[in-house]
Structures are given as C-alpha cells and as structure tokens.
Design an enzyme around this catalytic site. Structure first.
Site, PDB file in Angstrom:
ATOM      1  N   ILE A   1      44.041  43.638  42.233  1.00 12.90           N
ATOM      2  CA  ILE A   1      44.227  43.509  40.780  1.00 12.90           C
ATOM      3  C   ILE A   1      43.066  44.122  39.995  1.00 12.90           C
ATOM      4  O   ILE A   1      43.244  44.496  38.823  1.00 12.90           O
ATOM      5  CB  ILE A   1      44.455  42.027  40.403  1.00 12.90           C
ATOM      6  CG1 ILE A   1      45.097  41.904  39.022  1.00 12.90           C
ATOM      7  CG2 ILE A   1      43.159  41.226  40.492  1.00 12.90           C
ATOM      8  CD1 ILE A   1      45.615  40.511  38.693  1.00 12.90           C
TER       9      ILE A   1
ATOM     10  N   GLY B   1      37.837  34.730  46.939  1.00 18.92           N
ATOM     11  CA  GLY B   1      39.174  35.263  46.686  1.00 18.92           C
ATOM     12  C   GLY B   1      39.194  36.262  45.548  1.00 18.92           C
ATOM     13  O   GLY B   1      38.283  37.085  45.388  1.00 18.92           O
TER      14      GLY B   1
ATOM     15  N   ASP C   1      38.811  35.774  42.416  1.00 14.93           N
ATOM     16  CA  ASP C   1      37.707  35.506  41.488  1.00 14.93           C
ATOM     17  C   ASP C   1      36.466  36.307  41.900  1.00 14.93           C
ATOM     18  O   ASP C   1      35.839  36.999  41.072  1.00 14.93           O
ATOM     19  CB  ASP C   1      37.433  33.991  41.531  1.00 14.93           C
ATOM     20  CG  ASP C   1      36.562  33.493  40.400  1.00 14.93           C
ATOM     21  OD1 ASP C   1      36.219  34.285  39.496  1.00 14.93           O
ATOM     22  OD2 ASP C   1      36.224  32.288  40.407  1.00 14.93           O
TER      23      ASP C   1
END
Ligand code: ADP
Length: 163
Positions: free
Chosen positions: A9, A30, A32
C-alpha cells in the site's frame, strides 16, 4: 469505483492511504511499520502530537516521503471472539476513514485489510465488512475511488470473490 490490488500500500499514488495503526499511533509492525518506514521520521513526529486514537476512529496526517498526500490512521479492533463489538468497531474504521477522507477532499483512497494481521480478525468476515461498508458509502458518494490493497494471497482471493 472499487479497485482491487495485490501489493504494498505504500506504493499507492492517489490521495490517501489508510494505516491499520494501534491506539498509541506511535508505530508498530505490519502495514503500520511499512508506512512509517516509507514516510520517514516526520510521520512519527506528527503522530506524537495527536494523542493516540480510540478503536474504530480515524485521524489524518501528512504523508511526507510517501507518494500520496495523506495518511489516515485508524485503529482496528483486536479480535477476541466476535461478541465484543469487533464487527461494529471494524465497520467504524472503514466508515470513519471514508468520512474523514471526504472532509479533506480526497478523491482516491487505499485501504489495507484492517485487523487481519496481528489483530487476528478472521479474514473472510473482515473482508465482508470492509466491502459492504465501502459499497454503502459509495452509494452515497459515488465520486470517490477506493482501492483495496491485499498483501497476502488469502485476502486477495477473498476480495476477488466478494467484488
Ligand atoms: P492489524 O494489527 O490491524 O492486524 P497488520 O499490519 O498486522 O495490522 O495487518 C493488517 C493487514 O495488512 C494484513 O492483512 C497484512 O498482511 C497487511 N499488510 C502488511 N504489510 C502491508 C503492506 N506493506 N501493504 C499492504 N498491506 C500490508
């Protein structure tokens, strides 16, 4: 319009990406961790000024070195047994992120599969909630472009089926 993408992303070049953050907003693992690494240390500096974020709510920051304009940090529920308000909290993550995006005139937004990593939400149920909440929102606000970024094969397959 809804797009389905398999990948990272942090590469999204639209207006906003959503971060599956923890309630401190001070970074984690992850997605984040990936977002903070790609954005650079200024993102953490801005997050420090926000005073955290309750589960299901969302807060917006700049995106710094990322190719998008904003990061919308939302805090997914930690899944226990599904009877502790997890579905409602997960739905709120998507709905509140979308509302915040609209407020900042975001035209394109990308979501990760919130809570389906370390927070342990069953992937199929989480995907159903994500897709339904986004579809409901788009029926009121059809101009927005929403991309679901699936990182793992299982999520990607589930979203393919649902979309
Ligand atoms: P949570 O604590 O909300 O479960 P995680 O970051 O552990 O958050 O996982 C959420 C989802 O993000 C998982 O499906 C994971 O595979 C995915 N993910 C991890 N890294 C990335 C990335 N760089 N881009 C998109 N999705 C990612």
């Amino acid at each position: 319009m809804i797009h389905l993408i398999q990948g990272d992303i942090t590469k999204f070049e639209g207006d906003a990406i959503v971060n599956a953050a923890n309630s401190s907003l001070l970074g984690g693992g992850g997605v984040d961790g990936a977002i903070h690494r790609a954005a650079g240390p200024e993102l953490l500096q801005e997050c420090r000024t926000l005073g955290g974020c309750p589960t299901g709510e969302a807060k917006l920051t700049g995106a710094y070195k990322l190719p998008c304009k904003y990061v919308i940090h939302t805090v997914g529920p930690i899944y226990r047994d599904g009877t502790r308000g997890e579905p409602e909290a997960l739905k709120n993550c998507y709905a509140n992120s979308l509302k915040l995006a609209l407020k900042h005139e975001v035209k394109s937004i990308a979501f990760p599969n919130i809570s389906t990593g370390v927070y342990g939400y069953p992937k199929e149920e989480a995907a159903q909630i994500a897709v339904q909440t986004v579809k409901d929102f788009l029926s009121e606000h059809p101009g927005l472009e929403v991309s679901f970024y699936c990182f793992d094969d299982e999520n990607y397959r589930l979203y393919q089926q649902l979309l």
